[in-house]
Design an enzyme around this catalytic site. Sequence first.
Site, short mmCIF file in Angstrom:
data_model
loop_
_atom_site.label_atom_id
_atom_site.label_comp_id
_atom_site.label_asym_id
_atom_site.label_seq_id
_atom_site.Cartn_x
_atom_site.Cartn_y
_atom_site.Cartn_z
N GLU A 102 0.86 -1.19 0.00
CA GLU A 102 0.00 0.00 0.00
C GLU A 102 0.89 1.23 0.00
O GLU A 102 1.98 1.22 0.59
CB GLU A 102 -0.90 0.00 1.25
CG GLU A 102 -1.70 1.31 1.36
CD GLU A 102 -2.91 1.21 2.26
OE1 GLU A 102 -2.93 0.32 3.14
OE2 GLU A 102 -3.83 2.02 2.09
N CYS B 277 -6.67 0.96 2.70
CA CYS B 277 -7.63 2.07 2.76
C CYS B 277 -7.55 2.97 1.54
O CYS B 277 -8.55 3.61 1.21
CB CYS B 277 -7.39 2.88 4.03
SG CYS B 277 -7.89 1.99 5.50
N ASN C 204 -12.25 -3.38 0.33
CA ASN C 204 -11.16 -3.60 1.29
C ASN C 204 -11.74 -4.00 2.63
O ASN C 204 -12.14 -5.14 2.80
CB ASN C 204 -10.28 -2.35 1.40
CG ASN C 204 -9.19 -2.51 2.45
OD1 ASN C 204 -8.57 -3.56 2.54
ND2 ASN C 204 -8.98 -1.50 3.27
N GLU C 205 -11.83 -3.08 3.57
CA GLU C 205 -12.40 -3.44 4.88
C GLU C 205 -13.84 -2.95 4.92
O GLU C 205 -14.12 -1.87 5.43
CB GLU C 205 -11.59 -2.77 5.99
CG GLU C 205 -10.27 -3.45 6.24
CD GLU C 205 -9.46 -2.80 7.34
OE1 GLU C 205 -9.74 -1.64 7.72
OE2 GLU C 205 -8.51 -3.45 7.84
O1 AHR Z 1 -2.28 -1.54 6.65
C1 AHR Z 1 -2.76 -0.31 7.04
C2 AHR Z 1 -4.27 -0.21 6.94
O2 AHR Z 1 -4.86 -1.08 7.86
C3 AHR Z 1 -4.87 -0.62 5.64
O3 AHR Z 1 -4.85 0.40 4.72
C4 AHR Z 1 -6.27 -0.97 6.00
O4 AHR Z 1 -6.82 -1.94 5.15
C5 AHR Z 1 -6.18 -1.40 7.44
O5 AHR Z 1 -7.08 -0.73 8.21
#
Ligand code: AHR
Length: 660
Positions: free
Chosen positions: A50, A240, A376-377
């Site tokens: 990321e 994120c 993602n989440e």
């Molecule tokens: O790894 C950091 C963050 O943690 C990522 O962007 C997210 O998916 C999680 O909340």
Amino acid sequence: MKKQLLTTLAMCALAATAMAEDAPARWTLNAAKPEKGITVQPTMYGIFFEDINFGADGGLYAEMVENRSFEFPQALMGWNTFGNVTVNTANPAFKNNPHYVTLKDPGHRDKRTGLENHGFFGMGVKKGMVYNFSVEARLADKGAKAGKIRVELINKDNDIVAKSRLDIISTEWKKHTVTITSPITAKDAFMRVYLESKDGVDLDHISLFPSDAWKGAIRTDMLQALKDLQPGVFRFPGGCIVEGTDLASRYQWKNTVGKVEERPLNENRWNYTFPHRLYPNYYQTGGLGFYEYFLISEHIGATPLPILNVGMACQYQNKGNEAKANVPLEELDPYIQDALDLIEFANGTTDTKWGRLREEMGHPEPFNLQFLGIGNEQWDEAYPQRLEPFIKAIKAKYPKMNIIGSSGPDPSGERFDYGWKRMRDLNVELVDEHYYRDENWFRDNIKRYDKYPRKGPKVFAGEYACHTKKVEGKEPTRQNNFLSALHEAAFMTGMERNADVVHMTAYAPLFAHVDGWQWRPDLIWVDNLETVLTPNYYVQQLYSTNPGTNVLPLTAGKLPVAGEDGLYASATYDKRTKEYILKIANLNDAARDVAIEVKGLKNIGAQTVTTLRSDNPKAINTIAKKDAVKPVTTTVAAQTGNILKLSVPARSFAVYKFGK
Ligand code: AHR
């Protein structure tokens, strides 16, 4: 008399404990039909990338100039200017990135015009290294004939250490290049671009890359650190940032392919997520984009795993704002089209629109995309509602594509249970689980996957890391210390033992710049010149380079070995090399003897043992001391008989290989 008895009983109890500790643990490794053991998926040990902690811009993407296109919200952010410098957009070189600077005569013999860029926390330069400077330029005024700029490398004491010159003789935009060789090694050099002519010039996309950058774009030492992991899967581009703080700032892959100069800038949500670690200069140029991610996957031998936005901006950041943050279902088509087009970009023939773009970018062969994450989440019903039409459309066109859904941000609880249930209903191939938890959680969850249903979606542990609390006291917290690595090693034995359920895993996050991090711990730390591999990295590497092909049952009595007496272990067989691989984490403060009967093997033979250990649970690797914790490999002379006798060092993670 009574007191004496009690003392004697207490002494007996103590002696019994001591004996129990001294007696070797007795385990059985069933190696009778090793190739029949459950398959370890080639994707099992992967990485998660990321653009956080300056992982892409300022990190893996080797561009040394910050805000090279003058598209940051304040066009001159990252630049110091002097003399007659203006920002303009008339008749630009690039339609998606229209801002450029005009350098003109300052109007006095003794005044100067130019601009300086300090890169990302300084520019790292190496003695003898050639740097490739490029700029899109033209003469600023119609009648002008001869523009000249000087490009200087400067050290922190403001001494010019190297310079080159460029002539600009056309009123049409044109790319100009020149090289500069650095005579010094420094982490904090900077660059000055200086007008030498009377005639003014327009400049855009001012860029500087080290000449050893892989494909002209990727920082080699960071790439090598990834390659050395031999990861099975490469998840990108986040996290994120896939979701965005709002839909406008979500990651859009189409903005990250094609000519780099035309890739529009996007803000990076990690510039403002943590008020105590603000980085207002953190933006995504897209220079490291989806094409580059696919190339990297290929180069490091990992299956590519892109994650796309499901039509929802970050749920954490949009509580109560869902109406704006979630795309209405009837407006989801462009998002779904993005997913279909991505598959075409990766796998399509070169007579398709997106396959042709891949060819034009230099890769006519397909990238063999097999997995695609959507969301993602995410949590709540808004997610499955949106995911479902994605699945329908993707499966209709690409029935073999494996879809990965999310179980939300927590590893248990209501949201997690709901997520898993809905993912089962939707029949996705894998479910992404995330856990950033402390050492107790990692120990308590060692049997987590023993209980998972064997049918239905498989697990992608797509983000996890042990955030130690206990050893650290108040500050600094969340270090990449040895204790966290050891707990991850122990936990991973449970993943490996359950390789029929767990098909993919990835520690998170991957990279952090020592001067620009927002989140820790992280697997690999860097500054502008160097890379530091953490104890956690070595744990990942010990697993990913020794995965084996089949899991072997390893038991103490009738039960799998899973933390009794502080020992955590798993075993695999590698049918390619015909080796048995045993991984043991000893969380005790003392060494432990283990005697393992290897059923089906006559002689243990010679062994190699690779051990990661430290007496100091707080030990970390730093730029100054990179090797504080590092694995050491030794060989053990051939052993006859099928009882493998081991003394597992205190607080260690060891990989034993034998039987070849
Ligand atoms: O790894 C950091 C963050 O943690 C990522 O962007 C997210 O998916 C999680 O909340």
